[in-house]
Design an enzyme around this catalytic site. Structure first.
Site, PDB file in Angstrom:
ATOM      1  N   GLY A   1      -9.352   6.967   4.667  1.00  8.79           N
ATOM      2  CA  GLY A   1      -9.035   8.388   4.600  1.00  8.79           C
ATOM      3  C   GLY A   1     -10.246   9.296   4.563  1.00  8.79           C
ATOM      4  O   GLY A   1     -10.192  10.432   5.047  1.00  8.79           O
TER       5      GLY A   1
ATOM      6  N   ARG B   1      -9.213   8.960  -7.133  1.00  4.76           N
ATOM      7  CA  ARG B   1      -9.486   9.172  -5.704  1.00  4.76           C
ATOM      8  C   ARG B   1      -8.212   9.611  -4.965  1.00  4.76           C
ATOM      9  O   ARG B   1      -7.129   9.074  -5.174  1.00  4.76           O
ATOM     10  CB  ARG B   1     -10.009   7.859  -5.096  1.00  4.76           C
ATOM     11  CG  ARG B   1     -10.355   7.941  -3.612  1.00  4.76           C
ATOM     12  CD  ARG B   1      -9.233   7.411  -2.738  1.00  4.76           C
ATOM     13  NE  ARG B   1      -9.620   7.306  -1.335  1.00  4.76           N
ATOM     14  CZ  ARG B   1      -8.754   7.083  -0.352  1.00  4.76           C
ATOM     15  NH1 ARG B   1      -7.481   6.942  -0.607  1.00  4.76           N
ATOM     16  NH2 ARG B   1      -9.170   6.997   0.891  1.00  4.76           N
ATOM     17  N   VAL B   2      -8.363  10.589  -4.085  1.00  5.68           N
ATOM     18  CA  VAL B   2      -7.273  11.025  -3.210  1.00  5.68           C
ATOM     19  C   VAL B   2      -7.758  10.886  -1.780  1.00  5.68           C
ATOM     20  O   VAL B   2      -8.909  11.218  -1.468  1.00  5.68           O
ATOM     21  CB  VAL B   2      -6.884  12.500  -3.509  1.00  5.68           C
ATOM     22  CG1 VAL B   2      -5.908  13.024  -2.478  1.00  5.68           C
ATOM     23  CG2 VAL B   2      -6.296  12.625  -4.918  1.00  5.68           C
ATOM     24  N   GLY B   3      -6.889  10.382  -0.906  1.00  5.05           N
ATOM     25  CA  GLY B   3      -7.279  10.181   0.496  1.00  5.05           C
ATOM     26  C   GLY B   3      -6.778  11.284   1.405  1.00  5.05           C
ATOM     27  O   GLY B   3      -6.446  12.393   0.970  1.00  5.05           O
ATOM     28  N   ASP B   4      -6.709  10.972   2.677  1.00  8.65           N
ATOM     29  CA  ASP B   4      -6.297  11.941   3.695  1.00  8.65           C
ATOM     30  C   ASP B   4      -4.786  12.151   3.738  1.00  8.65           C
ATOM     31  O   ASP B   4      -4.302  13.203   4.161  1.00  8.65           O
ATOM     32  CB  ASP B   4      -6.733  11.450   5.085  1.00  8.65           C
ATOM     33  CG  ASP B   4      -6.072  10.117   5.416  1.00  8.65           C
ATOM     34  OD1 ASP B   4      -6.113   9.197   4.561  1.00  8.65           O
ATOM     35  OD2 ASP B   4      -5.501   9.982   6.515  1.00  8.65           O
TER      36      ASP B   4
ATOM     37  N   THR C   1      -0.655   2.496   4.919  1.00  7.93           N
ATOM     38  CA  THR C   1       0.078   3.760   4.759  1.00  7.93           C
ATOM     39  C   THR C   1       1.161   3.917   5.812  1.00  7.93           C
ATOM     40  O   THR C   1       0.925   3.593   6.970  1.00  7.93           O
ATOM     41  CB  THR C   1      -0.929   4.907   4.992  1.00  7.93           C
ATOM     42  OG1 THR C   1      -1.885   4.832   3.969  1.00  7.93           O
ATOM     43  CG2 THR C   1      -0.284   6.262   5.021  1.00  7.93           C
TER      44      THR C   1
ATOM     45  N   THR D   1      -3.761   6.760   9.753  1.00  9.94           N
ATOM     46  CA  THR D   1      -3.881   5.691   8.773  1.00  9.94           C
ATOM     47  C   THR D   1      -5.301   5.144   8.844  1.00  9.94           C
ATOM     48  O   THR D   1      -5.988   5.326   9.846  1.00  9.94           O
ATOM     49  CB  THR D   1      -2.826   4.588   9.003  1.00  9.94           C
ATOM     50  OG1 THR D   1      -2.962   3.595   7.973  1.00  9.94           O
ATOM     51  CG2 THR D   1      -2.982   3.921  10.355  1.00  9.94           C
TER      52      THR D   1
ATOM     53  N   SER E   1       0.808  -1.221   0.000  1.00  6.57           N
ATOM     54  CA  SER E   1       0.000   0.000   0.000  1.00  6.57           C
ATOM     55  C   SER E   1       0.838   1.268   0.000  1.00  6.57           C
ATOM     56  O   SER E   1       0.351   2.339   0.334  1.00  6.57           O
ATOM     57  CB  SER E   1      -0.956  -0.001   1.183  1.00  6.57           C
ATOM     58  OG  SER E   1      -0.242  -0.250   2.336  1.00  6.57           O
TER      59      SER E   1
ATOM     60  N   THR F   1       1.574   6.897   0.644  1.00  5.86           N
ATOM     61  CA  THR F   1       0.635   5.785   0.457  1.00  5.86           C
ATOM     62  C   THR F   1       0.257   5.620  -1.012  1.00  5.86           C
ATOM     63  O   THR F   1       0.356   6.572  -1.791  1.00  5.86           O
ATOM     64  CB  THR F   1      -0.660   6.048   1.266  1.00  5.86           C
ATOM     65  OG1 THR F   1      -1.502   4.902   1.209  1.00  5.86           O
ATOM     66  CG2 THR F   1      -1.436   7.245   0.738  1.00  5.86           C
TER      67      THR F   1
HETATM   68  N1  ASP Z   1      -5.321   6.674   4.783  1.00 11.33           N
HETATM   69  C1  ASP Z   1      -4.996   6.073   3.509  1.00 11.33           C
HETATM   70  C2  ASP Z   1      -5.985   6.530   2.475  1.00 11.33           C
HETATM   71  O1  ASP Z   1      -7.160   6.647   2.787  1.00 11.33           O
HETATM   72  C3  ASP Z   1      -4.997   4.605   3.529  1.00 11.33           C
HETATM   73  C4  ASP Z   1      -4.178   3.967   4.593  1.00 11.33           C
HETATM   74  O2  ASP Z   1      -4.046   4.449   5.686  1.00 11.33           O
HETATM   75  O3  ASP Z   1      -3.621   2.921   4.329  1.00 11.33           O
HETATM   76  O4  ASP Z   1      -5.609   6.696   1.355  1.00 11.33           O
END
Ligand code: ASP
Length: 329
Positions: free
Chosen positions: A244, A218-221, A190, A241, A88, A208
Site C-alpha cells: 500500500g 499502520r494504515v495502508g492504501d 486484500t 492491491t 488478509s 483488508t
Molecule cells: N494494499 C493492502 C495494504 O497495503 C495490502 C493488500 O493489498 O493486501 O494494506
C-alpha cells in the site's frame, strides 16, 4: 406545502419518472429465469482482486436481482471478511507485529459518496461500517477507537478476529520478527471489488487487514480514497492491491481513472499507473502491486508488477479467474 416547494417537488418527480423510463429501456427480463438483465453486453459486471469466486458470485447474485452496485460490492466483500481462510481480510486476518488484527476498508458509490474506516479492531464487517460512515455521519473517515464505538452504536458486534491459525502464524513469525512482505504470498490478499449494475452505474469497495506483521497503527492504501479505490460514474473505477505504501505515494486508483478519462483503455491505464511506481525505482523487484479497472462502457483491464496476481470477474453470464499482463516476467 408552499408553491415553491410544490413546483420543485413536481419537477423532481417528473425527472425521476424520466430517469426511471430511460433506465428501464435498457433493462429487460430474461425469459427463462425471469431475472432482470441489462441489454448491454458488457454489464452487469463484477470484478475483484485475487481469486475470490465466492465473493464475486455473491455480488453477481445481488446485482442480477436488480440491486444497485453498492449493495453488490458490500455483500460481496462481506463474504471474504467472514471467511477465516482468507488471512488478509476481516476475521482470520493476520495481525500486526504486536498480535493485534486491525482492519481498513472503504466504499464509494456512483454519486461520488465515500465512507471509510481505518485501524478498526474487533469488528468483522469493516466495509459495512464504512458504508454506515458514508450514509449516517457527516464525515467520510473514522479511525480506531472512534470507528469501533460508532460500529457498536450501529449494532455491529465485537469479536476476536484472531483465529488459532493466525495466532500460531504470528507466534512463528515472532521467532525471527523479520518484516518482509512476500510477493503474492499471503502478506496480502486484500479484496478490492468494482461492480456495474444493470443500470450501468458503478460502485467500488476495498477491505483488508493490511500487510501482515505491520507496525501497530499502520494504515495502508486500501481505505484511502484515490489510492486503494476510486469511482467516477462518468468515467470508470479502479482499485488496488499490494504494498500500500507504493500505491499511496502515486495516488494509484485516482491516477488510473484519470488516465481512462484521457482516453486510455482500462489495461493501458493500469499499466501506466504501475509504470509510475516502477520508474521511480526501476531496480526494485521485491514487492507486488496490482490494479484492476473498469470503464463506463463496461470494458475491464488489469496490470501487476509481477506474475502471480489474478482477478475474478463476472461478465456476460460467466465467472472467471484471469491472470493479467505484468511489468516483470
Ligand atoms: N494494499 C493492502 C495494504 O497495503 C495490502 C493488500 O493489498 O493486501 O494494506
Amino acid at each position: 406545502m408552499n408553491r415553491r416547494k410544490f413546483i420543485s417537488k413536481s419537477a423532481l418527480s417528473s425527472l425521476g419518472l424520466a430517469i426511471g423510463t430511460s433506465v428501464l429501456a435498457n433493462v429487460t427480463r430474461d425469459s427463462k429465469s425471469n431475472k432482470r438483465q441489462s441489454n448491454n453486453v458488457n454489464y452487469p459486471l463484477v470484478i475483484a482482486t485475487w481469486n475470490v469466486p465466492n465473493a464475486v458470485a455473491k455480488a453477481r447474485d445481488v446485482i442480477l436481482a436488480g440491486a444497485p452496485a453498492i449493495d453488490a460490492v458490500e455483500q460481496g466483500c462481506n463474504v471474504e471478511e467472514e471467511d477465516p481462510s482468507n488471512s488478509s481480510v476481516g476475521y482470520g486476518g493476520l495481525p500486526d507485529r504486536d498480535g493485534h488484527v486491525s482492519l481498513d476498508a472503504c466504499i464509494m458509490d456512483d454519486k461520488g459518496n465515500y465512507g471509510a474506516v481505518v485501524f478498526l479492531e474487533e469488528i468483522v464487517n469493516a466495509i459495512s461500517v464504512a458504508r454506515k460512515v458514508m450514509e449516517k455521519t457527516p464525515h467520510v473517515l473514522l479511525a480506531g477507537e472512534g470507528a469501533k464505538q460508532f460500529a457498536e452504536a450501529q449494532g455491529f458486534k465485537r469479536q476476536n478476529l484472531l483465529t488459532e491459525e493466525t495466532k500460531n502464524a504470528w507466534k512463528d513469525w515472532l521467532k525471527k520478527s523479520e518484516y518482509k512482505p512476500i510477493i503474492n504470498i499471503e502478506n496480502h490478499d486484500t479484496i478490492g471489488m468494482l461492480a456495474m449494475d444493470i443500470r450501468g452505474n458503478l460502485s467500488g469497495g476495498c477491505t483488508t487487514s493490511g500487510l501482515a506483521y505491520k507496525m501497530h497503527g499502520r494504515v495502508g492504501d486500501s481505505p484511502i480514497i484515490g489510492s486503494g479505490l476510486y469511482v467516477d460514474n462518468e468515467i470508470g473505477a479502479a482499485t488496488a492491491t499490494g504494498v500500500g505504501e507504493e500505491v499511496l505515494k502515486t495516488v494509484g486508483a485516482y491516477l488510473v481513472v484519470e488516465l481512462m478519462r484521457q482516453g486510455k483503455t482500462p489495461e493501458q491505464a493500469c499499466k501506466e499507473a504501475i509504470g509510475r511506481i516502477m520508474k521511480k525505482q526501476p531496480e526494485r523487484r521485491d514487492f507486488q502491486v496490482a490494479y484492476i479497472a473498469v470503464n463506463k462502457k463496461g470494458e475491464v483491464g488489469a496490470f501487476s508488477i509481477h506474475p502471480g496476481f489474478s482477478y475474478t470477474i463476472f461478465q456476460q453470464g460467466k465467472l472467471k479467474n484471469i491472470k493479467p499482463a505484468h511489468w516483470f516476467d
